[in-house]
Scaffold this motif. Structure first.
Motif, PDB file in Angstrom:
ATOM      1  N   CYS A  73       0.753  -1.288   0.000  1.00 52.45           N
ATOM      2  CA  CYS A  73      -0.120   0.039   0.064  1.00 52.45           C
ATOM      3  C   CYS A  73       1.069   1.313   0.088  1.00 52.45           C
ATOM      4  N   PRO A  79      -8.277   2.073  -6.215  1.00 53.69           N
ATOM      5  CA  PRO A  79      -9.283   0.869  -5.826  1.00 53.69           C
ATOM      6  C   PRO A  79      -9.258  -0.229  -6.866  1.00 53.69           C
ATOM      7  N   ALA A 115      -2.471   3.229   2.566  1.00 56.58           N
ATOM      8  CA  ALA A 115      -3.542   3.671   1.455  1.00 56.58           C
ATOM      9  C   ALA A 115      -4.457   4.534   1.807  1.00 56.58           C
ATOM     10  N   THR A 119      -9.258   3.951  -1.251  1.00 62.61           N
ATOM     11  CA  THR A 119      -8.585   2.534  -1.543  1.00 62.61           C
ATOM     12  C   THR A 119      -8.926   1.446  -0.539  1.00 62.61           C
ATOM     13  N   SER A 122     -12.355  -0.063  -0.438  1.00 62.63           N
ATOM     14  CA  SER A 122     -12.343  -0.939  -1.740  1.00 62.63           C
ATOM     15  C   SER A 122     -12.384  -2.421  -1.128  1.00 62.63           C
TER      16      SER A 122
END
Length: 316
Positions: A73, A79, A115, A119, A122
């Motif tokens: 990450c 995503p 992240a 993201t 997701s």
């Protein structure tokens, strides 16, 4: 002829031995990771760099003949880098879905707090429903699906705190900590010429892991023990120092983890001690303490201990 239970016990011992080859002196943490594997829950490992978080997860992945993927990450991660993306194919004049790394049996999300929140979100559907939705189309993930994430608790630059909704989807949160002197010397001796990861061979396949999970779900748990679990989670919601207590999802997680831990311990029934041992690892990261209580020096661990002391333990 070995019974199914004996076969499973032997298999779990082989898995434990494989992990202990790579991480010395961390039997409790290894058992927690195997508990999550049997219960089908996700794990968040929070610790400082270099304590073996990623090595432990890779050792588990190599021990299982399943699909393993890794996501490193960073703030640039999108995503679609996680879930996959639909790409237009001119020849067929249609969109073709290219699966992302989330389509795996074991997904390592390294430094998840690096992240962005977009993201991170997701992963919410994947963690709870074992599926992802792209362009309005749902795609089921492989079975079993286990997300193992790591994060560094002391590095704040370029990090994004995990929202409560995502923390609640992690069954267990644990730390590894530094090894003691004896174990650190043993670690150095074992890695003088090569990495223990290079020597690990698979000891189980996906079908065997799913059989272990099904057996763990059949472990008997008395009504009094279930009532004990719900009493603990409800106590976290009523404690004056707690702003946000454990959710009903946490109650289910503690039930399933207790069944898995009992089976890992060679029993086909849950005892209150299983619940006592697991409760801090399953409930504490789901709780938020009042700012006032924090300023007074109250910690989540101390509140959790008080709750465990106050809730009456069932006896025979």
């Amino acid at each position: 002829m070995a019974t199914i239970v004996e076969t499973h016990v032997n298999l779990l011992e082989k898995l434990r031995d494989n992990l202990e080859v790579c991480i010395h002196g961390k039997k409790m943490e290894i058992d927690l990771l195997l508990t999550a594997l049997l219960a089908g829950g996700h794990v968040l490992i929070e610790d400082v760099p270099g304590t073996g978080k990623t090595v432990l997860i890779k050792a588990l992945a190599k021990s299982i003949q399943g699909q393993f993927r890794r996501i490193q990450c960073n703030p640039d991660l999108l995503p679609t880098d996680v879930t996959g993306v639909s790409i237009y194919h001119p020849k067929h004049e249609s969109f073709i879905f290219r699966p992302g790394p989330v389509f795996s049996n074991i997904l390592l999300v390294d430094e998840i707090n690096r992240a962005t929140t977009k993201t991170q979100s997701s992963l919410l559907e994947a963690m709870e429903e074992r599926q992802i939705t792209v362009d309005g189309e749902g795609y089921s993930l492989p079975k079993p699906f286990l997300l193992l994430a790591t994060q560094n608790p002391i590095d704040f630059e370029g990090t994004y705190s995990l929202p409560e909704a995502q923390l609640d989807r992690f069954m267990i949160k644990l730390t590894l900590g530094y090894p003691d002197e004896k174990m650190e010397n043993k670690m150095v001796a074992s890695q003088m010429t090569s990495s223990p990861l290079d020597e690990i061979m698979p000891v189980a396949n996906i079908e065997e892991i799913m059989a272990l999970q099904e057996a763990a779900r059949r472990v008997h748990i008395e009504e009094r023990v279930i009532n004990y679990i719900t009493a603990i989670t409800r106590a976290t919601r009523n404690h004056p120092a707690i702003y946000l207590g454990a959710s009903p999802r946490a109650t289910l997680a503690l039930v399933h983890a207790s069944q898995a831990f009992a089976y890992l311990s060679g029993r086909e029934y849950v005892i209150p001690d299983d619940v006592k041992y697991l409760a801090p690892y399953i409930l504490q990261h789901r709780m938020i303490i009042h700012n006032g209580a924090r300023l007074e020096g109250t910690s989540l661990s101390s509140v959790m201990q008080k709750i465990m002391d106050q809730v009456q333990t069932p006896v025979r």
